[in-house]
Design a protein around this motif. Structure first.
Motif, PDB file in Angstrom:
ATOM      1  N   ALA A 160      43.962  66.336  21.450  1.00 44.84           N
ATOM      2  CA  ALA A 160      42.760  67.122  21.701  1.00 44.84           C
ATOM      3  C   ALA A 160      41.679  66.927  20.653  1.00 44.84           C
ATOM      4  O   ALA A 160      40.673  67.632  20.654  1.00 44.84           O
ATOM      5  CB  ALA A 160      43.124  68.605  21.773  1.00 44.84           C
ATOM      6  N   ALA A 210      45.584  67.282  30.812  1.00 47.93           N
ATOM      7  CA  ALA A 210      46.012  68.395  29.960  1.00 47.93           C
ATOM      8  C   ALA A 210      46.994  69.304  30.697  1.00 47.93           C
ATOM      9  O   ALA A 210      48.001  69.747  30.123  1.00 47.93           O
ATOM     10  CB  ALA A 210      44.791  69.193  29.500  1.00 47.93           C
ATOM     11  N   ALA A 257      40.592  65.786  25.618  1.00 49.15           N
ATOM     12  CA  ALA A 257      39.376  66.425  25.110  1.00 49.15           C
ATOM     13  C   ALA A 257      38.143  65.816  25.772  1.00 49.15           C
ATOM     14  O   ALA A 257      37.938  64.598  25.727  1.00 49.15           O
ATOM     15  CB  ALA A 257      39.282  66.259  23.592  1.00 49.15           C
ATOM     16  N   SER A 295      39.765  70.993  26.516  1.00 45.73           N
ATOM     17  CA  SER A 295      40.740  70.608  27.545  1.00 45.73           C
ATOM     18  C   SER A 295      40.413  71.266  28.872  1.00 45.73           C
ATOM     19  O   SER A 295      41.172  71.141  29.834  1.00 45.73           O
ATOM     20  CB  SER A 295      42.161  70.985  27.108  1.00 45.73           C
TER      21      SER A 295
END
Length: 472
Positions: free
Chosen positions: A341, A328, A348, A293
């Motif tokens: 994620a 994120a 991600a 992230s």
């Protein structure tokens, strides 16, 4: 005595290059107040000293090379390039090193710009001159990298070029030595040789572009030599001096080379040496390790996005990371604890591991995505490389006489998907996104047969690759 002003934001972004701009764009879109701090020009390295000026220099070079491959046209483009016009056009693409337009863009998204050197003074706190910015949710370090010069005695007195000088020079040196074998070295050797310099390329290793498949560097080196450049591999610089304007280079083999300028394209270092990292328990001057992230390892509020984290030193990949980081930051600011994620999730940066695309704008172009054969084998995948001569494709013959190029796909034999694809040849930069989609989407080989390439285009190489995989 000057009074210190403290201003609170949801997010503070250090660096206003493409990466910082994209982080700010995403956090502002989520409704978070955002400050952006920049010590140089808004738009960063890419806009003024890297991607844009280098490609503005290279585009006429490649266009002329392509034209010379075509009967009926080659006779019209045999003369030298108009270097002054090309340099002026390059200046236009850098906005003459003025950032008014990009400042206006930041204003348009509602981000506040602070000019000056930003420095962490503690958790969630950034000082810019007499102003202190505090961040409720996140500080994002997007300061990129700087060129690294070798430790050679007296080098500073020589006044060597780095990538910045190579992309912003206002005149063409008669003789140019380029030290390095990577992207900057090969692209700038291509550009300045075509603009009128006699280029000598000194490469410490065995070949060029050593992060790609070996044939990529071989074809680029061959073309540079054919264009008139002196390409020397297995050669290191022992000393550099400048006398009466002339640069004298002595190599480890004892050769003496004279030039007007010397460019060192020998690596990058993170611009983190004076960011106050020590105030938050980190090592000044270090790369900043992050999770997928883009949050710095061990921190709840500090993010490192783009080149500064050393995951993939490419503008487009940094912008990709910025979109992930912005999402994120916004999710965590809203109280979300269960981020998406996992691999290929919204929070991600999975492509950094599995599907990084890159184009080297030399002649021929070299383009790759995903893993090379060696990287795939080192990662433990059971793979097979499938190679095709690009000149066997009808579209390549139409592109230009004497077309020379090569394509490779690295096939995972267990999952029957692609782990990587490499193209080398004129015009292949526009092919790489199709390969990126195939790698990211993990498209099965059986389904790729139904992705029919248009005839007669160079993209028909996809069919040739599939046939070679089937028949061998």
């Amino acid at each position: 005595m000057t009074e210190t002003e403290t201003i609170a934001y949801d997010v503070v972004v250090l660096g206003a290059g493409p990466v910082g701009e994209n982080v700010a764009d995403r956090t502002r879109a989520a409704g978070l107040t955002t400050a952006v701090v920049e010590s140089e020009l808004v738009g960063g390295e890419c806009s003024y000293w890297a991607c844009m000026p280098s490609k503005a220099l290279l585009r006429p070079v490649i266009a002329q090379a392509d034209a010379r491959r075509l009967p009926g046209l080659r006779q019209a483009v045999q003369g030298p390039l108009d270097a002054d016009a090309i340099l002026a056009h390059r200046n236009y693409f850098t906005s003459d090193w003025k950032d008014d337009g990009q400042v206006g863009w930041l204003d348009g998204i509602g981000a506040d710009l602070y000019r000056g050197h930003g420095r962490l003074t503690g958790p969630r706190t950034v000082a810019v001159g007499d102003t202190v910015l505090t961040a409720r949710h996140a500080v994002a370090v997007c300061t990129g990298t700087r060129a690294v010069l070798p430790d050679l005695p007296g080098l500073a007195e020589v006044g060597p070029w780095t990538s910045r000088e190579a992309t912003s020079a206002q005149s063409v040196p008669d003789r140019l030595v380029v030290v390095g074998g990577g992207v900057v070295a090969t692209e700038m050797a291509t550009a300045w040789q075509a603009l009128g310099s006699q280029v000598t390329l000194l490469v410490r290793g065995k070949g060029l572009l050593n992060r790609m498949e070996p044939f990529a560097g071989e074809l680029v080196a061959e073309a540079l030599a054919a264009a008139g450049a002196d390409v020397r591999t297995g050669t290191s610089v022992k000393s550099v001096t400048r006398t009466d304007g002339t640069v004298v280079v002595v190599t480890d083999t004892g050769d003496r080379i004279e030039a007007d300028e010397i460019l060192f394209a020998t690596g990058r270092a993170p611009r983190t040496d004076d960011l106050g990292l020590d105030t938050v328990g980190l090592e000044p001057g270090s790369w900043l390790p992050v999770d997928d992230s883009l949050r710095v390892t061990g921190s709840e509020w500090l993010y490192a996005v783009g080149d500064v984290n050393q995951r993939a030193l490419l503008t487009h990949q940094g912008k990709y990371q910025a979109r992930i980081a912005g999402a994120a930051i916004a999710a965590r600011a809203s109280g979300t604890t269960d981020l998406d994620a996992g691999p290929w999730g919204a929070h991600a940066a999975t492509a950094d591991h599995a599907a990084v695309p890159q184009v080297v704008f030399t002649d021929p172009e070299a383009a790759a995505v995903g893993l090379s054969l060696a990287e795939a084998e080192q990662a433990g995948h059971r793979v097979r490389a499938v190679d095709v001569d690009l000149s066997s494709v009808a579209g390549a013959g139409l592109y230009g006489e004497g077309y020379k190029g090569r394509a490779r796909m690295v096939v995972d034999l267990e999952e029957e998907i692609l782990r990587g694809v490499t193209f080398v040849g004129p015009g292949v930069g526009e092919l790489i996104h199709s390969a990126t989609v195939a790698v990211v989407g993990q498209v099965p080989i059986s389904r790729l047969w139904h992705a029919v390439p248009s005839y007669p285009t160079i993209s028909e190489v996809w069919l040739r690759l599939l046939e070679a995989f089937r028949d061998n």
